[in-house]
Design a protein around this motif. Structure first.
Motif, PDB file in Angstrom:
ATOM      1  N   PHE A   1     -69.852   7.301  67.898  1.00  0.00           N
ATOM      2  CA  PHE A   1     -68.595   7.698  67.868  1.00  0.00           C
ATOM      3  C   PHE A   1     -67.943   8.174  69.230  1.00  0.00           C
ATOM      4  CE2 PHE A   1     -70.956   8.597  64.086  1.00  0.00           C
ATOM      5  CZ  PHE A   1     -69.906   8.272  62.985  1.00  0.00           C
ATOM      6  N   LEU A   2     -66.787   7.779  69.397  1.00  0.00           N
ATOM      7  CA  LEU A   2     -66.206   8.166  70.633  1.00  0.00           C
ATOM      8  C   LEU A   2     -65.627   9.442  70.038  1.00  0.00           C
ATOM      9  CD1 LEU A   2     -63.780   5.139  71.678  1.00  0.00           C
ATOM     10  CD2 LEU A   2     -65.536   6.420  73.220  1.00  0.00           C
ATOM     11  N   ASP A   3     -65.650  10.550  71.008  1.00  0.00           N
ATOM     12  CA  ASP A   3     -65.315  11.850  70.898  1.00  0.00           C
ATOM     13  C   ASP A   3     -64.304  12.139  71.758  1.00  0.00           C
ATOM     14  OD1 ASP A   3     -64.653  14.566  70.428  1.00  0.00           O
ATOM     15  OD2 ASP A   3     -66.789  15.097  71.083  1.00  0.00           O
ATOM     16  N   ALA A   4     -63.057  12.143  70.728  1.00  0.00           N
ATOM     17  CA  ALA A   4     -61.444  12.384  71.829  1.00  0.00           C
ATOM     18  C   ALA A   4     -61.214  13.904  71.321  1.00  0.00           C
ATOM     19  CB  ALA A   4     -60.576  11.332  71.185  1.00  0.00           C
ATOM     20  N   LEU A   5     -62.200  14.656  71.129  1.00  0.00           N
ATOM     21  CA  LEU A   5     -61.809  16.246  71.053  1.00  0.00           C
ATOM     22  C   LEU A   5     -62.616  16.904  71.730  1.00  0.00           C
ATOM     23  CD1 LEU A   5     -59.800  17.784  69.263  1.00  0.00           C
ATOM     24  CD2 LEU A   5     -61.898  17.971  67.715  1.00  0.00           C
ATOM     25  N   SER A   6     -63.718  16.339  72.483  1.00  0.00           N
ATOM     26  CA  SER A   6     -64.633  16.972  73.563  1.00  0.00           C
ATOM     27  C   SER A   6     -65.216  18.285  72.708  1.00  0.00           C
ATOM     28  CB  SER A   6     -63.711  17.794  74.473  1.00  0.00           C
ATOM     29  OG  SER A   6     -63.152  16.990  75.387  1.00  0.00           O
ATOM     30  N   GLY A   7     -65.936  17.754  71.554  1.00  0.00           N
ATOM     31  CA  GLY A   7     -66.504  18.431  70.767  1.00  0.00           C
ATOM     32  C   GLY A   7     -65.678  19.159  69.863  1.00  0.00           C
ATOM     33  N   VAL A   8     -65.183  20.540  70.502  1.00  0.00           N
ATOM     34  CA  VAL A   8     -63.919  21.184  69.991  1.00  0.00           C
ATOM     35  C   VAL A   8     -63.420  21.865  71.138  1.00  0.00           C
ATOM     36  CG1 VAL A   8     -65.297  22.987  69.014  1.00  0.00           C
ATOM     37  CG2 VAL A   8     -62.906  22.859  68.221  1.00  0.00           C
TER      38      VAL A   8
ATOM     39  N   LEU B   1     -61.358  13.024  66.108  1.00  0.00           N
ATOM     40  CA  LEU B   1     -60.362  13.835  66.617  1.00  0.00           C
ATOM     41  C   LEU B   1     -60.085  14.920  65.463  1.00  0.00           C
ATOM     42  CD1 LEU B   1     -58.043  12.701  64.658  1.00  0.00           C
ATOM     43  CD2 LEU B   1     -57.316  11.177  66.833  1.00  0.00           C
ATOM     44  N   ARG B   2     -59.228  15.958  65.687  1.00  0.00           N
ATOM     45  CA  ARG B   2     -58.835  16.760  64.600  1.00  0.00           C
ATOM     46  C   ARG B   2     -57.402  16.679  63.754  1.00  0.00           C
ATOM     47  NH1 ARG B   2     -59.680  23.642  64.706  1.00  0.00           N
ATOM     48  NH2 ARG B   2     -59.295  23.816  62.318  1.00  0.00           N
ATOM     49  N   GLY B   3     -57.549  16.509  62.639  1.00  0.00           N
ATOM     50  CA  GLY B   3     -56.108  16.613  61.784  1.00  0.00           C
ATOM     51  C   GLY B   3     -56.246  17.641  60.796  1.00  0.00           C
ATOM     52  N   GLN B   4     -54.853  17.902  60.683  1.00  0.00           N
ATOM     53  CA  GLN B   4     -54.732  19.145  59.562  1.00  0.00           C
ATOM     54  C   GLN B   4     -53.159  18.998  59.425  1.00  0.00           C
ATOM     55  OE1 GLN B   4     -56.817  22.938  60.276  1.00  0.00           O
ATOM     56  NE2 GLN B   4     -55.025  24.012  59.213  1.00  0.00           N
ATOM     57  N   ASP B   5     -52.702  19.570  58.218  1.00  0.00           N
ATOM     58  CA  ASP B   5     -51.343  19.353  57.812  1.00  0.00           C
ATOM     59  C   ASP B   5     -50.471  18.288  58.009  1.00  0.00           C
ATOM     60  OD1 ASP B   5     -52.038  22.081  56.883  1.00  0.00           O
ATOM     61  OD2 ASP B   5     -51.479  22.921  58.778  1.00  0.00           O
ATOM     62  N   ASP B   6     -49.623  18.058  58.907  1.00  0.00           N
ATOM     63  CA  ASP B   6     -48.899  17.067  59.405  1.00  0.00           C
ATOM     64  C   ASP B   6     -49.236  16.725  60.851  1.00  0.00           C
ATOM     65  OD1 ASP B   6     -47.595  19.172  60.046  1.00  0.00           O
ATOM     66  OD2 ASP B   6     -45.534  18.459  59.756  1.00  0.00           O
ATOM     67  N   TRP B   7     -50.328  17.063  61.412  1.00  0.00           N
ATOM     68  CA  TRP B   7     -50.615  16.717  62.847  1.00  0.00           C
ATOM     69  C   TRP B   7     -52.102  16.471  63.049  1.00  0.00           C
ATOM     70  CZ3 TRP B   7     -54.471  20.060  64.199  1.00  0.00           C
ATOM     71  CH2 TRP B   7     -54.661  21.258  63.548  1.00  0.00           C
ATOM     72  N   VAL B   8     -52.030  15.877  64.094  1.00  0.00           N
ATOM     73  CA  VAL B   8     -53.621  15.625  64.708  1.00  0.00           C
ATOM     74  C   VAL B   8     -53.528  15.972  66.204  1.00  0.00           C
ATOM     75  CG1 VAL B   8     -54.188  13.555  63.191  1.00  0.00           C
ATOM     76  CG2 VAL B   8     -53.034  13.182  65.470  1.00  0.00           C
ATOM     77  N   VAL B   9     -54.780  16.484  66.816  1.00  0.00           N
ATOM     78  CA  VAL B   9     -54.842  16.605  68.240  1.00  0.00           C
ATOM     79  C   VAL B   9     -55.971  15.940  68.859  1.00  0.00           C
ATOM     80  CG1 VAL B   9     -53.893  19.003  67.788  1.00  0.00           C
ATOM     81  CG2 VAL B   9     -56.210  18.728  67.710  1.00  0.00           C
ATOM     82  N   LEU B  10     -55.879  15.794  70.256  1.00  0.00           N
ATOM     83  CA  LEU B  10     -56.776  15.186  70.805  1.00  0.00           C
ATOM     84  C   LEU B  10     -57.009  15.931  72.189  1.00  0.00           C
ATOM     85  CD1 LEU B  10     -54.707  12.790  69.867  1.00  0.00           C
ATOM     86  CD2 LEU B  10     -56.541  11.282  70.747  1.00  0.00           C
ATOM     87  N   ALA B  11     -58.270  16.121  72.632  1.00  0.00           N
ATOM     88  CA  ALA B  11     -58.567  16.649  74.078  1.00  0.00           C
ATOM     89  C   ALA B  11     -59.678  15.869  74.579  1.00  0.00           C
ATOM     90  CB  ALA B  11     -58.846  18.126  73.784  1.00  0.00           C
TER      91      ALA B  11
END
Length: 438
Positions: free
Chosen positions: A48-55, A399-409
């Motif tokens: 897996f490519l981690d686009a969230l830096s873990g968290v 990455l992280r997704g919730q509600d109507d958004w996703v975030v990347l870090a």
């Protein structure tokens, strides 16, 4: 030498959830086994490519040799010290290094074990500060609706989200206020005026509660669980002025935004606003040990003793200022400061942001600040974020997704080629969940 071998995965109990309640474990769950760079491998042989830096944690990747070497050396030298009787060199040097990275006016650091604990310490410190100045009735703390500050009782009480109400009533004296992003989303307030209005509402709230009863306001400079909502340019400066007028301490929760994420060591420097207390964590150790800190302005640190200065203060928890965690943090701070990571973050951000905007197109709004990215998906579908994150995961992207958004870090060590891979997978997942539109 005695060694301990784990049983092969094939003979482990089928229902691992009977033993671990951290996450529900099913046949579809991931069981990670190794990491290298920004890639993770699991027990099924997938990568897996981690686009969230873990968290928002593994900013130097999963195999950062300088940090690993520092932890190993500390482990062999002094793995623990009796915290009631003294501290250790790594903790002292890390505290000094954090103060050196922090905005001017921040002069002291207290090391703790995690972000929630950092926020808890800030709460106690704010009340202690006012008591020490003859104002023991200043106990109320303001925080955002839809913010997030941690999982311990006090930090969870600051978290103004309805999904935490299942734990019952929170800490008394918490008052929630609306951030600019919520004014824009819920009441169609234009962005050019949302900052001024939100700051004015905070001032009216302080006046309504009685300034003599308010100790502090705790806020995320960029709100993670609003899809990385970046405030209007003048907003935080306005809040600083409000706090100064009413003698209220300003606390920045920079657990997510700190340690280089926004392009500067802390978002406080990115926005040009120095808080009285700064809570930092996550990337502070590169993910090699549990670690966080509370950074304090000189006038706040003064209530803890006469010595002051950039030192770690008396511990409040057994593992606070732990030598191994401090060694990891010191190595990470040294790496960030001496290897030009501020410039590297800026270069990678300049590569990613325009490409991310092109991939998203009309299917959402991109929020970008340094290597923090939020995509607010169009249409208001409150399940779209989770579906998009799941579609990415099936394609090998975290990455992280919730509600109507996703975030990347993305990690600071992400290469341009890896960033392009991340965006290509995200684009394919967007095609699946949201339809064409690039």
């Amino acid at each position: 030498m005695t060694t301990v071998d784990l049983a092969p995965l094939s003979v482990w109990p089928q229902d691992l959830s009977a033993y671990c309640f951290e996450v529900p474990h099913t046949d579809e769950s991931l069981l990670f086994t190794s990491g290298k760079g920004i890639r993770l491998a699991d027990a099924a042989g997938r990568t897996f490519l981690d686009a969230l830096s873990g968290v928002f944690v593994t900013c130097f990747g999963y195999d950062c040799e300088p940090i690993a070497e520092a932890v190993t050396a500390q482990l062999r030298t002094l793995p623990f010290n009796p915290p009631l009787h003294g501290t250790n060199h790594a903790a002292l040097e890390l505290a000094r290094g954090l103060v050196d990275l922090a905005p001017d006016g921040i002069t002291a650091a207290k090391l703790v074990n995690g972000g929630s604990e950092s926020v808890e310490a800030a709460l106690r410190l704010a009340r202690l500060y006012h008591r020490a100045h003859g104002n023991p009735d200043r106990v109320k703390v303001l925080s955002y609706y839809h913010g997030y500050h941690g999982a311990t009782f006090g930090s969870l009480s600051l978290t103004g989200r309805p999904d935490v109400s299942r734990f019952g009533p929170g800490l008394p004296g918490i008052v929630h206020v609306w951030p600019p992003d919520c004014l824009e989303s819920f009441w169609d307030v234009p962005q050019e005026s949302s900052g001024a209005l939100a700051a004015a509402m905070i001032e009216r709230t302080i006046e309504a509660e009685g300034p003599e009863s308010v100790a502090a306001i705790v806020m995320e400079p960029v709100i993670h669980l609003r899809g990385m909502a970046v405030p209007p340019a003048d907003y935080l400066a306005r809040v600083r002025e409000v706090c100064d007028r009413h003698g209220v301490l300003l606390v920045f929760d920079e657990i997510v935004t700190g340690f280089g994420r926004t392009g500067q060591p802390f978002a406080a420097q990115t926005f040009g606003v120095t808080p009285d207390i700064l809570c930092v964590g996550k990337g502070i150790s590169g993910g090699f040990a549990p670690l966080a800190a509370v950074l304090m302005a000189e006038h706040v640190a003064a209530v803890l003793g006469e010595s002051g200065g950039p030192v770690s203060f008396a511990p409040s928890h057994t593992y606070a200022a732990n030598p191994i965690a401090a060694a990891a943090g010191l190595a990470a701070v040294t790496l960030f400061r001496e290897d030009g990571y501020t410039g590297r973050v800026g270069t990678l951000a300049a590569h990613v942001e325009p490409r991310l905007r092109a991939v998203v197109g009309g299917r959402g709004t991109v929020r970008a600040l340094g290597l923090l990215y939020g995509v607010k998906l169009a249409g208001g579908d409150t399940g779209a974020g989770e579906r998009l994150a799941a579609a990415c995961l099936r394609r090998g992207l975290i990455l992280r997704g919730q509600d109507d958004w996703v975030v990347l870090a993305p990690a600071f060590v992400t290469t341009p080629g890896e960033a392009d891979q991340i965006l290509e997978i995200l684009g394919d997942a967007l095609d699946e969940v949201c339809g064409g539109g690039r």
